[in-house]
Enzyme design. Sequence first.
Site, PDB file in Angstrom:
ATOM      1  N   HIS A 139      -0.978  -2.566   1.750  1.00  0.00           N
ATOM      2  CA  HIS A 139       0.151  -1.634   1.711  1.00  0.00           C
ATOM      3  C   HIS A 139       0.671  -1.333   3.119  1.00  0.00           C
ATOM      4  O   HIS A 139       1.852  -1.509   3.410  1.00  0.00           O
ATOM      5  CB  HIS A 139      -0.307  -0.340   1.017  1.00  0.00           C
ATOM      6  CG  HIS A 139       0.766   0.699   0.887  1.00  0.00           C
ATOM      7  ND1 HIS A 139       1.518   0.851  -0.250  1.00  0.00           N
ATOM      8  CD2 HIS A 139       1.235   1.630   1.758  1.00  0.00           C
ATOM      9  CE1 HIS A 139       2.394   1.822  -0.075  1.00  0.00           C
ATOM     10  NE2 HIS A 139       2.245   2.323   1.144  1.00  0.00           N
ATOM     11  N   GLU A 140      -0.228  -0.897   3.981  1.00  0.00           N
ATOM     12  CA  GLU A 140       0.204  -0.517   5.333  1.00  0.00           C
ATOM     13  C   GLU A 140       0.697  -1.741   6.117  1.00  0.00           C
ATOM     14  O   GLU A 140       1.580  -1.625   6.970  1.00  0.00           O
ATOM     15  CB  GLU A 140      -0.917   0.204   6.093  1.00  0.00           C
ATOM     16  CG  GLU A 140      -1.436   1.482   5.420  1.00  0.00           C
ATOM     17  CD  GLU A 140      -0.351   2.494   5.039  1.00  0.00           C
ATOM     18  OE1 GLU A 140       0.727   2.497   5.673  1.00  0.00           O
ATOM     19  OE2 GLU A 140      -0.576   3.265   4.087  1.00  0.00           O
TER      20      GLU A 140
HETATM   21 ZN    ZN Z   1       3.677   3.655   1.964  1.00  0.00          ZN
END
Ligand code: ZN
Length: 502
Positions: free
Chosen positions: A265-266
């Site tokens: 995600h990051e």
């Molecule tokens: Zn996010």
Amino acid sequence: MTENLERLNGRLAQIKRLGEVSELLGWDQQTYMPEGAAAARGEHSAALSRLIHDMFVDGETARLLSAAEAETAGADPDSDDVRLLAAVRRDYDRETRLPADLVSEISRHQAISHNVWVRARQENDFAGFAPSLEKMLDLTRRRAECLGYEAHIYDALLDAYEPSMRQADVARMFADIKPALVKLIADIAASVRPVDASLLHRGYPVEAQRKVTLDLAARFGFDFNRGRQDEAAHPFCSSFSRDDVRLTTRFDPAYLGQALYATLHETGHGLYEQGITAQYDPTWLGSAASLGVHESQSRLWENLVGRSRAYCEYAFPKLQAAFPDALGGETSEAFYRAVNLVRPSLVRVEADEVTYNLHIMLRFELECELLTGALAVRDLPETWNARMQAYFGIAPASDTEGVLQDVHWAEGLIGYFPTYALGNLISGQLWHAIRAQMPDIEASVRAGEFAALLEWLRANVHRYGRKYPPAELIYKATGEPLTSRYYLEYLTTKYADIYGLG
Ligand code: ZN
């Protein structure tokens, strides 16, 4: 000819650099800062914020902005200069419409309200928090009136996070998908092919997790020469320029899903920041288009790629090699099913792909009703619980795990929640366009080849920074206005297969 524009850009570059220093302080605060430094760090951040604000709203900024607008009056409306001035004008007008005493009253109340919320949440005491929330709503209404809006008071607030998006747009898209999501959740709950996710909950040595997540992030195309990954209690991505992008993750030695998907995600956020065109650094165009567009990048890599069968086929052998004790006897198909477990939960931050958007819709509906007065603060817990029951089939036993779970309202972040769901919808629409233009994308993902995908995102999204408002950017990238259709199609197709739904 463009002397004033150049001087304006010079002034804005200084302001932007100070903002990046402020980001660096924030990153440090959440990663390495000793706890005892909290008060001093608060002072540092406040001093910088004041300096940045004062420089930005200074009469010199206004004078240079007006003069630069006049200089570029006949220029190509699609040129960087004209777009940059539009972005500066938008921010300047928003920033200067708020009276200084209202701004300081809001930030004073934010600090108080945050502490009241922390205690109320610990002690399951909504009644103790209600007066603080009433006051925050009151201040928020005043802020919205100063900022101005046409149709709905919510428009003034949403606009801060999602420029050009309106309450009615969000309401329409949510209404389009809500019945289908509620039905999908009920069908999954009744499925005769339930998912077993226990393989994710075994012993996963942290050092091996660190190594493998760094490897997977690099494989996506994250440039570790211009960034790094550290640990934080609540993973986030922070950027101090396109050449210094910081990812954070969190390791749980008994659960692989945490670090693995926080990293993917990051990394999606980080790839966006690293991909903004170099010539926009450090100009006013050198940042993301909106929070929703930012979230579309993280969700695309985390879910559309990272939770796909093709990606699991690629990543599973690497994970198996890193964790032979936990995964030695498993298959990539079992892994794929495990990372796609759908289970209605009370807590938004723990939600899966299917239920996540409903958590957001619930909050969006309630904050709109609170703002307009259609819902009274005292009736909030009861309404929250009733809608949880209607949408998810479960209701919290306490307000701590219900209406008090999120920090946003306590801090006055009203109008922020929809950006999470918009990110999902945008990711689905981008993915639809990508599949149409790159028919072999699945095979590439299965082979661990992400360069062409990253190149597409660079060319259609990342490089533009905030040159185009989100709606225009999405239209340019996909040839259609934002629609919830593709995300819903993605969810229903994928989960009908996993859960064996008719
Ligand atoms: Zn996010």
